[in-house]
Design an enzyme around this catalytic site. Structure first.
Site, PDB file in Angstrom:
ATOM      1  N   SER A 130      22.260  38.393  38.003  1.00  0.00           N
ATOM      2  CA  SER A 130      23.357  38.388  37.035  1.00  0.00           C
ATOM      3  C   SER A 130      22.758  38.795  35.689  1.00  0.00           C
ATOM      4  O   SER A 130      21.542  38.745  35.507  1.00  0.00           O
ATOM      5  CB  SER A 130      23.928  36.969  36.930  1.00  0.00           C
ATOM      6  OG  SER A 130      24.728  36.819  35.784  1.00  0.00           O
ATOM      7  N   TYR A 143      23.123  27.622  36.469  1.00  0.00           N
ATOM      8  CA  TYR A 143      23.307  29.023  36.876  1.00  0.00           C
ATOM      9  C   TYR A 143      22.249  29.914  36.222  1.00  0.00           C
ATOM     10  O   TYR A 143      21.610  30.734  36.884  1.00  0.00           O
ATOM     11  CB  TYR A 143      24.717  29.466  36.477  1.00  0.00           C
ATOM     12  CG  TYR A 143      25.143  30.810  37.023  1.00  0.00           C
ATOM     13  CD1 TYR A 143      25.697  30.916  38.292  1.00  0.00           C
ATOM     14  CD2 TYR A 143      25.009  31.973  36.261  1.00  0.00           C
ATOM     15  CE1 TYR A 143      26.102  32.147  38.795  1.00  0.00           C
ATOM     16  CE2 TYR A 143      25.415  33.198  36.759  1.00  0.00           C
ATOM     17  CZ  TYR A 143      25.963  33.275  38.021  1.00  0.00           C
ATOM     18  OH  TYR A 143      26.367  34.493  38.516  1.00  0.00           O
TER      19      TYR A 143
HETATM   20  P1  NAD Z   1      32.779  34.469  45.264  1.00  0.00           P
HETATM   21  O1  NAD Z   1      33.107  33.058  44.952  1.00  0.00           O
HETATM   22  O2  NAD Z   1      33.878  35.483  45.311  1.00  0.00           O
HETATM   23  O3  NAD Z   1      31.985  34.558  46.641  1.00  0.00           O
HETATM   24  C1  NAD Z   1      30.892  33.742  46.924  1.00  0.00           C
HETATM   25  C2  NAD Z   1      30.743  33.607  48.427  1.00  0.00           C
HETATM   26  O4  NAD Z   1      29.607  32.752  48.668  1.00  0.00           O
HETATM   27  C3  NAD Z   1      31.959  32.936  49.091  1.00  0.00           C
HETATM   28  O5  NAD Z   1      32.345  33.661  50.243  1.00  0.00           O
HETATM   29  C4  NAD Z   1      31.449  31.553  49.430  1.00  0.00           C
HETATM   30  O6  NAD Z   1      32.060  30.986  50.580  1.00  0.00           O
HETATM   31  C5  NAD Z   1      29.956  31.815  49.653  1.00  0.00           C
HETATM   32  N1  NAD Z   1      29.189  30.599  49.493  1.00  0.00           N
HETATM   33  C6  NAD Z   1      29.255  29.711  48.464  1.00  0.00           C
HETATM   34  N2  NAD Z   1      28.455  28.667  48.697  1.00  0.00           N
HETATM   35  C7  NAD Z   1      27.872  28.892  49.907  1.00  0.00           C
HETATM   36  C8  NAD Z   1      26.962  28.157  50.702  1.00  0.00           C
HETATM   37  N3  NAD Z   1      26.530  26.943  50.346  1.00  0.00           N
HETATM   38  N4  NAD Z   1      26.553  28.698  51.862  1.00  0.00           N
HETATM   39  C9  NAD Z   1      27.023  29.892  52.275  1.00  0.00           C
HETATM   40  N5  NAD Z   1      27.898  30.628  51.572  1.00  0.00           N
HETATM   41  C10 NAD Z   1      28.323  30.125  50.402  1.00  0.00           C
HETATM   42  O7  NAD Z   1      31.652  34.867  44.201  1.00  0.00           O
HETATM   43  P2  NAD Z   1      31.145  36.291  43.641  1.00  0.00           P
HETATM   44  O8  NAD Z   1      31.648  36.419  42.261  1.00  0.00           O
HETATM   45  O9  NAD Z   1      31.381  37.378  44.609  1.00  0.00           O
HETATM   46  O10 NAD Z   1      29.594  35.975  43.514  1.00  0.00           O
HETATM   47  C11 NAD Z   1      28.633  36.472  44.419  1.00  0.00           C
HETATM   48  C12 NAD Z   1      27.286  36.484  43.732  1.00  0.00           C
HETATM   49  O11 NAD Z   1      27.340  37.350  42.605  1.00  0.00           O
HETATM   50  C13 NAD Z   1      26.819  35.130  43.211  1.00  0.00           C
HETATM   51  O12 NAD Z   1      25.444  34.956  43.450  1.00  0.00           O
HETATM   52  C14 NAD Z   1      27.086  35.222  41.743  1.00  0.00           C
HETATM   53  O13 NAD Z   1      26.230  34.408  40.998  1.00  0.00           O
HETATM   54  C15 NAD Z   1      26.818  36.684  41.485  1.00  0.00           C
HETATM   55  N6  NAD Z   1      27.423  37.195  40.277  1.00  0.00           N
HETATM   56  C16 NAD Z   1      28.779  37.109  40.095  1.00  0.00           C
HETATM   57  C17 NAD Z   1      29.308  37.580  38.913  1.00  0.00           C
HETATM   58  C18 NAD Z   1      30.784  37.506  38.654  1.00  0.00           C
HETATM   59  O14 NAD Z   1      31.158  37.676  37.493  1.00  0.00           O
HETATM   60  N7  NAD Z   1      31.623  37.283  39.629  1.00  0.00           N
HETATM   61  C19 NAD Z   1      28.511  38.158  37.941  1.00  0.00           C
HETATM   62  C20 NAD Z   1      27.139  38.238  38.152  1.00  0.00           C
HETATM   63  C21 NAD Z   1      26.616  37.755  39.340  1.00  0.00           C
END
Ligand code: NAD
Length: 248
Positions: A130, A143
């Site tokens: 991120s 985070y």
């Molecule tokens: P999201 O909530 O849409 O998806 C996350 C997925 O991870 C879900 O399907 C959830 O069921 C799964 N998950 C959560 N806990 C889990 C566990 N204990 N075991 C197995 N699976 C698990 O989130 P997203 O926004 O797509 O985020 C995905 C990644 O991208 C994360 O690592 C997040 O930190 C990173 N990220 C997101 C953003 C953003 O703005 N959305 C920005 C930078 C980085």
């Protein structure tokens, strides 16, 4: 787009958001995908739609991952959660949970995948970090800590894996249009003392020179490129996709 025909790709958190977009993009590029997610029903449905496999797994249960062995050419460490609280109110058990999911589990999955990658002389570890792997924001202690740690894990993997044909890199998006972002709007409003409708503009997009959220498919396109043969010399890097946030 990179041709990933004949490659296998394991994507954690592949049932939603960025992971789902990665699964779709990898499948479209020809890879056989495995969707690993705690949300088993959705993971199974996505896998069926993409002609791949699914693995129902709670990545916070790290003890159960200690002796794991995985066979995959591409590992996308993507699963993650968010929790917005000032440090004084941040529950210690939530801090530990987030580090298990976002640091320990990636370590254990890398550890489980490397033997096969070394044997085949090819591997791609793609860590969805991120902008918070490179910059801090208030109220996100766990985070920001977890993502900074993931950066270190990725670079160490890059150094150890490089001689074996295995690369490891991070992708560092700003705010992406996913359920994880939608879910934190109420908490951000409370922590910052502003109305919910002001959160995207006044909290999420203040640092970005481009005033919009990143789309999951944009992140996925970078992941596919990193997985391809032409990115073989990209190793230990962190690719920002944050509209200019980290240029400041
Ligand atoms: P999201 O909530 O849409 O998806 C996350 C997925 O991870 C879900 O399907 C959830 O069921 C799964 N998950 C959560 N806990 C889990 C566990 N204990 N075991 C197995 N699976 C698990 O989130 P997203 O926004 O797509 O985020 C995905 C990644 O991208 C994360 O690592 C997040 O930190 C990173 N990220 C997101 C953003 C953003 O703005 N959305 C920005 C930078 C980085």
């Amino acid at each position: 787009m990179a041709d990933l025909t004949g490659r296998t790709a394991l994507i954690t958190g592949g049932a939603s958001g960025i992971g789902l977009a990665c699964a779709e993009a990898f499948a479209a590029a020809g890879a056989e995908v495995t969707i690993a997610d705690v949300n088993g029903d959705t993971a199974a449905a996505v896998a069926e739609r993409l002609g791949g496999k699914h693995w129902t797994v709670d990545l916070s249960q790290t003890r159960e991952l200690a002796d794991l062995s995985l066979s995959t050419d591409i590992l996308v460490n993507n699963a993650g959660i968010q929790h917005v609280r000032p440090i004084l109110e941040f529950e210690p058990e939530t801090f530990a949970l987030m580090l298990r999911i976002m640091v320990e589990a990636p370590f254990l999955l890398i550890r489980a995948s490397l033997p096969g990658m070394y044997e085949r002389g090819f591997g791609r570890v793609i860590n969805i970090s991120s902008v918070h792997g490179l910059r801090a924001s208030e109220f996100k202690s766990a985070y920001v800590t977890a993502k900074h740690a993931l950066e270190g894990l990725s670079k160490t993997t890059a150094l150890e894996g490089g001689p074996h044909g295995v690369t490891s890199n991070c992708i560092n998006p700003g705010y992406v249009r996913t359920p994880l972002v939608e879910k934190q709007i109420a908490d951000q409003a409370k922590a910052h003392g502003i109305p919910e409708e002001d959160v995207v503009e006044k909290v999420m997009l203040t640092e970005s020179a481009i005033k919009r959220l990143v789309e999951p498919a944009e992140v996925a396109s970078l992941a596919v490129w990193l997985a391809g043969d032409t990115a073989g010399m990209v190793n230990g890097a962190s690719y920002t996709m944050d509209g200019g946030w980290s240029a400041r």
